[in-house]
Scaffold this motif. Structure first.
Motif, PDB file in Angstrom:
ATOM      1  N   LEU A  88     -28.961  64.452  31.809  1.00 14.23           N
ATOM      2  CA  LEU A  88     -27.659  64.406  31.752  1.00 14.23           C
ATOM      3  C   LEU A  88     -27.135  62.858  31.332  1.00 14.23           C
ATOM      4  CD1 LEU A  88     -26.966  65.994  35.280  1.00 14.23           C
ATOM      5  CD2 LEU A  88     -26.459  66.922  33.154  1.00 14.23           C
ATOM      6  N   MET A  89     -27.517  61.855  31.654  1.00 15.37           N
ATOM      7  CA  MET A  89     -27.318  60.387  31.059  1.00 15.37           C
ATOM      8  C   MET A  89     -27.502  60.463  29.718  1.00 15.37           C
ATOM      9  SD  MET A  89     -25.847  59.040  33.788  1.00 15.37           S
ATOM     10  CE  MET A  89     -25.452  60.912  34.413  1.00 15.37           C
ATOM     11  N   LEU A 153     -25.775  53.888  39.620  1.00 13.54           N
ATOM     12  CA  LEU A 153     -25.903  54.554  38.354  1.00 13.54           C
ATOM     13  C   LEU A 153     -24.644  54.464  37.349  1.00 13.54           C
ATOM     14  CD1 LEU A 153     -28.031  55.794  36.346  1.00 13.54           C
ATOM     15  CD2 LEU A 153     -27.025  57.972  37.486  1.00 13.54           C
ATOM     16  N   TYR A 154     -23.401  54.700  37.950  1.00 17.18           N
ATOM     17  CA  TYR A 154     -22.411  54.558  37.200  1.00 17.18           C
ATOM     18  C   TYR A 154     -21.996  53.321  36.804  1.00 17.18           C
ATOM     19  CZ  TYR A 154     -17.224  54.268  36.673  1.00 17.18           C
ATOM     20  OH  TYR A 154     -15.855  53.980  36.092  1.00 17.18           O
ATOM     21  N   LEU A 155     -22.303  52.261  37.377  1.00 16.75           N
ATOM     22  CA  LEU A 155     -22.068  50.809  37.048  1.00 16.75           C
ATOM     23  C   LEU A 155     -23.091  50.466  35.977  1.00 16.75           C
ATOM     24  CD1 LEU A 155     -21.074  49.090  40.427  1.00 16.75           C
ATOM     25  CD2 LEU A 155     -19.654  49.885  38.554  1.00 16.75           C
ATOM     26  N   ALA A 156     -24.186  50.845  36.053  1.00 12.67           N
ATOM     27  CA  ALA A 156     -25.343  50.459  35.190  1.00 12.67           C
ATOM     28  C   ALA A 156     -25.149  51.082  33.987  1.00 12.67           C
ATOM     29  CB  ALA A 156     -26.628  50.976  35.538  1.00 12.67           C
ATOM     30  N   MET A 157     -24.705  52.585  33.978  1.00  7.29           N
ATOM     31  CA  MET A 157     -24.455  53.289  32.591  1.00  7.29           C
ATOM     32  C   MET A 157     -23.313  52.842  31.882  1.00  7.29           C
ATOM     33  SD  MET A 157     -27.010  55.324  31.967  1.00  7.29           S
ATOM     34  CE  MET A 157     -26.221  56.114  30.622  1.00  7.29           C
ATOM     35  N   THR A 158     -22.269  52.337  32.896  1.00  6.73           N
ATOM     36  CA  THR A 158     -21.049  51.530  32.119  1.00  6.73           C
ATOM     37  C   THR A 158     -21.343  50.454  31.413  1.00  6.73           C
ATOM     38  OG1 THR A 158     -19.718  52.632  33.788  1.00  6.73           O
ATOM     39  CG2 THR A 158     -18.812  50.784  32.698  1.00  6.73           C
ATOM     40  N   GLY A 159     -22.146  49.672  32.065  1.00  8.93           N
ATOM     41  CA  GLY A 159     -22.736  48.203  31.320  1.00  8.93           C
ATOM     42  C   GLY A 159     -23.540  48.648  30.177  1.00  8.93           C
ATOM     43  N   LEU A 160     -24.510  49.455  30.240  1.00  7.49           N
ATOM     44  CA  LEU A 160     -25.420  49.910  29.198  1.00  7.49           C
ATOM     45  C   LEU A 160     -24.576  50.461  27.861  1.00  7.49           C
ATOM     46  CD1 LEU A 160     -27.920  50.779  27.759  1.00  7.49           C
ATOM     47  CD2 LEU A 160     -27.959  52.909  28.912  1.00  7.49           C
ATOM     48  N   MET A 161     -23.458  51.372  28.229  1.00 10.92           N
ATOM     49  CA  MET A 161     -22.667  51.747  27.157  1.00 10.92           C
ATOM     50  C   MET A 161     -21.615  50.714  26.512  1.00 10.92           C
ATOM     51  SD  MET A 161     -23.742  54.735  26.920  1.00 10.92           S
ATOM     52  CE  MET A 161     -22.823  54.925  25.638  1.00 10.92           C
ATOM     53  N   LEU A 162     -21.111  49.777  27.288  1.00 13.39           N
ATOM     54  CA  LEU A 162     -20.291  48.515  26.740  1.00 13.39           C
ATOM     55  C   LEU A 162     -21.205  47.623  25.670  1.00 13.39           C
ATOM     56  CD1 LEU A 162     -18.018  46.696  26.844  1.00 13.39           C
ATOM     57  CD2 LEU A 162     -19.015  45.608  28.766  1.00 13.39           C
ATOM     58  N   GLU A 163     -22.525  47.469  26.384  1.00 18.29           N
ATOM     59  CA  GLU A 163     -23.436  46.795  25.503  1.00 18.29           C
ATOM     60  C   GLU A 163     -23.929  47.557  24.077  1.00 18.29           C
ATOM     61  OE1 GLU A 163     -25.322  43.166  25.339  1.00 18.29           O
ATOM     62  OE2 GLU A 163     -24.253  43.878  26.911  1.00 18.29           O
TER      63      GLU A 163
END
Length: 191
Positions: A88-89, A153-163
Motif C-alpha cells: 500500500l505504501m 507511519l504517516y509522519l515517516a512517509m510524509t518525511g520520506l516523500m518530502l525528501e
C-alpha cells in the motif's frame, strides 16, 4: 463572478501547474491565464483575489491526489498484513510520483498557508479529514498496529516523500521501494 465550472477547474489546474513550477510568488492571474491558454483577464473573472485562487487550489489538490475508489478497493483486498502495508505504501509513492506536479504544488500551498489564514483553514480542514479517514480505514481494515502506529507511519512517509520530491539526491543511493519497506518494517509490528 463567472459560472462556467469546467473553465474554473481548468483555471485551478493551471494554478496548480504554476505553483509547482514557479512557486507561490509566480502564482498570478496573468500566469494562470497563460498556463490555461485563455484570454488575459479570464482568471480575474473566476477568483475574487489571489487568496481565493490559493484556497481553491488547496481544495482542488486533494481531488487530484485522491485515489480512485475502485482502485483503493482492489488494493485493500489482500489479507491485512505487514506485507500488504508495504504494498500500500509503495502504491502511495507511485501515485504521488504520477501526480508529482500536484505534490509539489501542495508543498508550496503548505508554505503559503503560514501566511494566508483562509488557505490554512482549507488545508487544515482537508488534510485533517483525509488523515482521519485514513486512520479509520487502517483501524477498520484489520491492518497491523494501532492508531499510534498509523500516526508514526504517516509522519515517516510524509518525511520520506518530502525528501524524495525536494532533495532526491540525498537518498539517491537508496532504492525508493526498499526505503518504503524499511519504514514499514521498522514501524509496523510483525504479523
Amino acid at each position: 463572478m463567472a459560472r462556467n465550472p469546467e473553465r474554473r477547474i481548468a483555471l485551478v489546474d493551471a494554478a496548480i501547474e504554476v505553483l509547482a513550477r514557479e512557486g507561490a510568488r509566480g502564482l498570478t492571474f496573468r500566469a494562470v491565464d497563460a498556463e490555461a491558454g485563455v484570454p488575459a483577464g479570464t482568471a480575474s473573472n473566476y477568483f475574487v483575489n489571489r487568496d481565493d485562487l490559493f484556497t481553491q487550489a488547496g481544495a482542488r489538490i486533494h481531488v487530484r491526489m485522491t485515489p480512485d475508489a475502485a482502485e483503493a478497493e482492489v488494493a485493500m483486498r489482500p489479507a491485512p498484513t505487514r506485507g500488504l502495508y508495504v504494498d500500500l505504501m509503495r502504491w502511495l509513492v507511485r501515485r504521488m510520483a504520477a501526480e508529482r506536479t500536484g505534490y509539489l504544488a501542495f508543498l508550496e500551498l503548505r508554505l503559503e498557508a503560514t501566511r494566508r489564514p483562509a488557505l490554512a483553514a482549507e488545508l487544515n480542514r482537508a488534510v485533517r479529514a483525509e488523515f482521519d479517514a485514513n486512520r479509520m480505514l487502517h483501524l477498520d481494515s484489520g491492518l497491523p498496529g494501532d492508531s499510534d502506529v498509523f500516526l508514526t507511519l504517516y509522519l515517516a512517509m510524509t518525511g520520506l516523500m518530502l525528501e524524495h520530491f525536494t532533495l532526491p539526491e540525498v537518498l539517491a543511493d537508496q532504492e525508493l521501494d526498499e526505503l518504503v519497506a524499511t519504514v514499514v518494517h521498522r514501524i509496523i509490528p510483525e504479523d
